[in-house]
Design a protein around this motif. Structure first.
Motif, PDB file in Angstrom:
ATOM      1  N   ILE A  35    -119.986  47.120  75.785  1.00 20.24           N
ATOM      2  CA  ILE A  35    -119.658  46.002  77.498  1.00 20.24           C
ATOM      3  C   ILE A  35    -118.505  45.729  77.118  1.00 20.24           C
ATOM      4  CG2 ILE A  35    -121.025  44.327  75.817  1.00 20.24           C
ATOM      5  CD1 ILE A  35    -121.452  43.618  78.565  1.00 20.24           C
ATOM      6  N   ASP A  36    -117.624  45.806  77.536  1.00 21.16           N
ATOM      7  CA  ASP A  36    -116.111  44.740  77.525  1.00 21.16           C
ATOM      8  C   ASP A  36    -116.341  44.184  79.394  1.00 21.16           C
ATOM      9  OD1 ASP A  36    -114.653  46.267  75.839  1.00 21.16           O
ATOM     10  OD2 ASP A  36    -115.163  47.470  76.410  1.00 21.16           O
ATOM     11  N   GLY A  37    -115.759  42.805  78.546  1.00 27.26           N
ATOM     12  CA  GLY A  37    -115.642  42.089  79.685  1.00 27.26           C
ATOM     13  C   GLY A  37    -114.599  40.633  79.299  1.00 27.26           C
ATOM     14  N   GLN A  38    -114.019  39.888  80.393  1.00 30.01           N
ATOM     15  CA  GLN A  38    -113.682  39.163  79.996  1.00 30.01           C
ATOM     16  C   GLN A  38    -113.479  37.905  80.528  1.00 30.01           C
ATOM     17  OE1 GLN A  38    -110.817  39.573  83.212  1.00 30.01           O
ATOM     18  NE2 GLN A  38    -108.735  41.159  81.662  1.00 30.01           N
ATOM     19  N   LEU A  39    -113.644  36.179  79.576  1.00 26.00           N
ATOM     20  CA  LEU A  39    -114.067  35.224  79.710  1.00 26.00           C
ATOM     21  C   LEU A  39    -112.611  34.523  80.024  1.00 26.00           C
ATOM     22  CD1 LEU A  39    -115.484  32.602  78.946  1.00 26.00           C
ATOM     23  CD2 LEU A  39    -115.113  32.561  76.980  1.00 26.00           C
ATOM     24  N   VAL A  40    -112.683  34.229  81.332  1.00 25.14           N
ATOM     25  CA  VAL A  40    -111.692  33.132  82.430  1.00 25.14           C
ATOM     26  C   VAL A  40    -111.749  31.488  81.723  1.00 25.14           C
ATOM     27  CG1 VAL A  40    -110.504  32.836  84.247  1.00 25.14           C
ATOM     28  CG2 VAL A  40    -111.523  35.113  84.184  1.00 25.14           C
ATOM     29  N   LEU A  41    -111.270  31.063  81.828  1.00 26.23           N
ATOM     30  CA  LEU A  41    -110.959  29.004  81.055  1.00 26.23           C
ATOM     31  C   LEU A  41    -109.714  28.701  82.165  1.00 26.23           C
ATOM     32  CD1 LEU A  41    -112.355  26.993  79.938  1.00 26.23           C
ATOM     33  CD2 LEU A  41    -110.069  27.516  78.157  1.00 26.23           C
ATOM     34  N   ASN A  42    -110.331  27.689  83.014  1.00 30.20           N
ATOM     35  CA  ASN A  42    -109.039  27.176  84.735  1.00 30.20           C
ATOM     36  C   ASN A  42    -109.179  25.400  83.354  1.00 30.20           C
ATOM     37  OD1 ASN A  42    -107.078  25.975  86.240  1.00 30.20           O
ATOM     38  ND2 ASN A  42    -108.595  27.304  87.776  1.00 30.20           N
ATOM     39  N   LEU A  43    -108.413  24.877  82.835  1.00 37.90           N
ATOM     40  CA  LEU A  43    -107.928  23.660  82.774  1.00 37.90           C
ATOM     41  C   LEU A  43    -107.193  22.980  83.570  1.00 37.90           C
ATOM     42  CD1 LEU A  43    -107.428  25.358  78.889  1.00 37.90           C
ATOM     43  CD2 LEU A  43    -109.445  24.142  79.783  1.00 37.90           C
ATOM     44  N   TRP A  99    -103.518  24.313  70.074  1.00 35.05           N
ATOM     45  CA  TRP A  99    -103.283  23.642  71.989  1.00 35.05           C
ATOM     46  C   TRP A  99    -104.099  25.080  73.263  1.00 35.05           C
ATOM     47  CZ3 TRP A  99     -99.617  23.781  75.154  1.00 35.05           C
ATOM     48  CH2 TRP A  99     -98.434  24.197  75.017  1.00 35.05           C
ATOM     49  N   LEU A 100    -104.704  24.056  74.436  1.00 35.08           N
ATOM     50  CA  LEU A 100    -103.992  25.117  75.583  1.00 35.08           C
ATOM     51  C   LEU A 100    -103.868  24.469  76.230  1.00 35.08           C
ATOM     52  CD1 LEU A 100    -107.503  27.313  75.352  1.00 35.08           C
ATOM     53  CD2 LEU A 100    -105.282  28.638  74.484  1.00 35.08           C
ATOM     54  N   GLY A 101    -102.595  24.866  77.793  1.00 34.97           N
ATOM     55  CA  GLY A 101    -101.925  24.356  78.058  1.00 34.97           C
ATOM     56  C   GLY A 101    -102.626  24.818  79.480  1.00 34.97           C
ATOM     57  N   SER A 102    -102.608  23.488  80.406  1.00 35.75           N
ATOM     58  CA  SER A 102    -102.969  23.103  81.773  1.00 35.75           C
ATOM     59  C   SER A 102    -102.935  25.238  82.756  1.00 35.75           C
ATOM     60  CB  SER A 102    -103.009  22.689  83.086  1.00 35.75           C
ATOM     61  OG  SER A 102    -101.341  22.885  83.059  1.00 35.75           O
ATOM     62  N   GLY A 103    -103.809  25.379  83.445  1.00 32.29           N
ATOM     63  CA  GLY A 103    -104.270  26.658  84.113  1.00 32.29           C
ATOM     64  C   GLY A 103    -104.986  27.050  83.507  1.00 32.29           C
ATOM     65  N   VAL A 104    -105.210  28.969  83.939  1.00 30.81           N
ATOM     66  CA  VAL A 104    -105.904  29.772  83.302  1.00 30.81           C
ATOM     67  C   VAL A 104    -105.460  30.609  82.149  1.00 30.81           C
ATOM     68  CG1 VAL A 104    -106.653  31.678  84.505  1.00 30.81           C
ATOM     69  CG2 VAL A 104    -106.095  29.897  86.604  1.00 30.81           C
ATOM     70  N   HIS A 105    -107.172  31.001  81.728  1.00 30.09           N
ATOM     71  CA  HIS A 105    -106.342  31.650  80.316  1.00 30.09           C
ATOM     72  C   HIS A 105    -106.959  32.806  80.038  1.00 30.09           C
ATOM     73  CE1 HIS A 105    -103.180  28.565  78.772  1.00 30.09           C
ATOM     74  NE2 HIS A 105    -104.345  27.496  79.383  1.00 30.09           N
ATOM     75  N   THR A 106    -106.758  33.903  80.112  1.00 32.69           N
ATOM     76  CA  THR A 106    -108.392  35.677  80.285  1.00 32.69           C
ATOM     77  C   THR A 106    -108.303  35.622  78.593  1.00 32.69           C
ATOM     78  OG1 THR A 106    -107.738  35.611  82.026  1.00 32.69           O
ATOM     79  CG2 THR A 106    -108.410  37.554  80.795  1.00 32.69           C
ATOM     80  N   PHE A 107    -109.575  35.525  78.198  1.00 28.33           N
ATOM     81  CA  PHE A 107    -109.927  36.497  77.041  1.00 28.33           C
ATOM     82  C   PHE A 107    -110.822  37.178  77.301  1.00 28.33           C
ATOM     83  CE2 PHE A 107    -109.733  31.143  76.748  1.00 28.33           C
ATOM     84  CZ  PHE A 107    -108.630  31.492  75.840  1.00 28.33           C
ATOM     85  N   ASP A 108    -110.085  38.353  76.520  1.00 26.87           N
ATOM     86  CA  ASP A 108    -110.666  39.551  76.433  1.00 26.87           C
ATOM     87  C   ASP A 108    -111.655  39.831  75.129  1.00 26.87           C
ATOM     88  OD1 ASP A 108    -109.231  40.532  78.624  1.00 26.87           O
ATOM     89  OD2 ASP A 108    -107.859  41.698  77.419  1.00 26.87           O
ATOM     90  N   PHE A 109    -113.472  40.140  75.841  1.00 30.77           N
ATOM     91  CA  PHE A 109    -114.305  40.558  75.259  1.00 30.77           C
ATOM     92  C   PHE A 109    -114.798  41.765  74.560  1.00 30.77           C
ATOM     93  CE2 PHE A 109    -116.327  37.762  77.719  1.00 30.77           C
ATOM     94  CZ  PHE A 109    -117.663  39.590  78.556  1.00 30.77           C
ATOM     95  N   HIS A 110    -115.530  42.379  73.539  1.00 33.39           N
ATOM     96  CA  HIS A 110    -115.745  43.944  73.446  1.00 33.39           C
ATOM     97  C   HIS A 110    -116.754  44.001  72.448  1.00 33.39           C
ATOM     98  CE1 HIS A 110    -115.951  47.998  72.405  1.00 33.39           C
ATOM     99  NE2 HIS A 110    -116.710  47.691  71.979  1.00 33.39           N
ATOM    100  N   PHE A 111    -118.096  44.041  72.625  1.00 36.66           N
ATOM    101  CA  PHE A 111    -119.743  43.977  71.994  1.00 36.66           C
ATOM    102  C   PHE A 111    -120.325  45.732  72.063  1.00 36.66           C
ATOM    103  CE2 PHE A 111    -119.541  39.956  73.443  1.00 36.66           C
ATOM    104  CZ  PHE A 111    -119.170  38.908  71.952  1.00 36.66           C
ATOM    105  N   SER A 112    -121.032  45.779  70.989  1.00 35.30           N
ATOM    106  CA  SER A 112    -121.611  46.956  71.319  1.00 35.30           C
ATOM    107  C   SER A 112    -123.005  46.988  71.267  1.00 35.30           C
ATOM    108  CB  SER A 112    -121.030  48.052  70.731  1.00 35.30           C
ATOM    109  OG  SER A 112    -119.826  48.157  70.360  1.00 35.30           O
TER     110      SER A 112
END
Length: 325
Positions: A35-43, A99-112
């Motif tokens: 399974i592949d997906g993304q975690l989207v973080l909005n600061l 650190w993470l700045g303001s705005g949208v950050h996207t992180f890709d993940f992969h699990f089996s």
């Protein structure tokens, strides 16, 4: 110092505007697949010392209670429980400069998914469930999370044990009856025939039923039910082992036959299997639960309180080559 700490905590928790998991549009995942997906973080603003992670978790849990002695004047019951972890994977995401700045950050993940995990399952006694969870923390302070449940089709099972089930199967039952009102004897014979009794989730079970009505009355209908029989294994708080068998309906069908007296009839029926569904298995394969299936055809004997039942063992199995979602 306490008001200052509360103010810091409040400002941290207000940093995250939204957290979302983006997953593939897959209705049912297959054991052994990925399974592949993304975690989207909005600061809202800059987040210092962030810890961002995604987890894939699969667990099994069961619980039931039994009265110790019904003859006692007071009620005392014992609870039996059991649990296990089928999968627990975590993926952490490193951030540049801490650190993470303001705005949208996207992180890709992969699990089996492991190949030997069981299917998603829920009953009044136990459950097997899977989920993906995304979490954002800072300085060991929890800020936000999102969880998404997953449907998983297991493929575990001893395929060698089921090879002999890929041959035609015929099961017959007969019930004799006496009609005292007219001093006549009779019988009803029910015969269910299948080309094979091993099937895959989502497949259609097609079978033939022969009814031999040797009574003086009409046989109006037959009810077919596919039962799931689950054997649970739990332990009391004192470590005493206990097993419990529970039967539930997977799918059913009512067929009108209207077989006349001293006549025979053949009908063809079909039951569509759901997906996902547990495969036929043992404790060795599922740890806390064992699954098996039974197709039951029930026919009322006309003008009596008797019924005739024909029971056919059904095997549910799935492999990456034989089952697709």
């Amino acid at each position: 110092q306490i008001p200052a700490a509360r103010s810091t905590l409040s400002s941290l928790m207000s940093v995250v505007r939204a957290i979302n998991l983006v997953l593939p549009e897959t209705e049912v995942h297959l054991a052994g697949s990925s399974i592949d997906g993304q975690l989207v973080l909005n600061l809202w603003s800059t987040l210092v010392d962030p810890m961002v992670k995604v987890e894939l978790v699969g667990r099994g849990f069961l619980r039931w209670s039994e009265e110790e002695n019904p003859e006692w004047d007071y009620e005392k019951s014992t609870a039996y429980t059991n649990q296990t972890v089928y999968v627990n994977q975590t993926q952490y995401f490193n951030t540049e400069d801490g650190w993470l700045g303001s705005g949208v950050h996207t992180f890709d993940f992969h699990f089996s998914f492991p190949a030997n995990v069981p299917s998603t399952f829920t009953s009044k006694i136990g459950c097997i469930y899977y989920f993906v969870r995304g979490t954002c923390c800072s300085s060991k302070v929890f800020l936000a999370k999102e969880e998404r449940c997953l449907l998983l089709q297991g493929t575990a099972g001893d395929r060698r044990r089921h090879r002999k089930s890929m041959v035609p199967l015929v099961v017959e039952a007969r019930k004799d009856v006496i009609y005292f009102c007219c001093f006549r004897r009779g019988s009803v014979t029910l015969r269910i025939s299948l080309e094979r009794n091993i099937f895959y989730p989502g497949e259609t079970i097609v079978f033939m039923t022969d009814i031999a009505n040797r009574t003086c009355k009409h046989v109006r209908k037959i009810i077919f039910v596919l039962h799931l029989i689950v054997l649970y294994r739990g332990f009391s708080s004192r470590g005493e082992p206990r097993s419990l068998e529970d039967r539930s309906e997977v799918t059913s069908l009512e067929s009108r036959t209207d077989t006349a007296p001293s006549q025979a009839m053949r009908i063809t029926s079909a039951l569509v299997l759901p997906k996902p569904m547990p495969v036929t298995s043992t404790f060795m394969e599922n740890k806390i639960m064992a699954f098996r299936y039974e197709l039951v055809g029930t026919c009322d004997i006309p003008y009596t309180t008797s019924t005739i039942e024909d029971r056919v063992p059904i095997i549910i199995t799935a492999t990456p080559n034989d089952f697709s979602v």
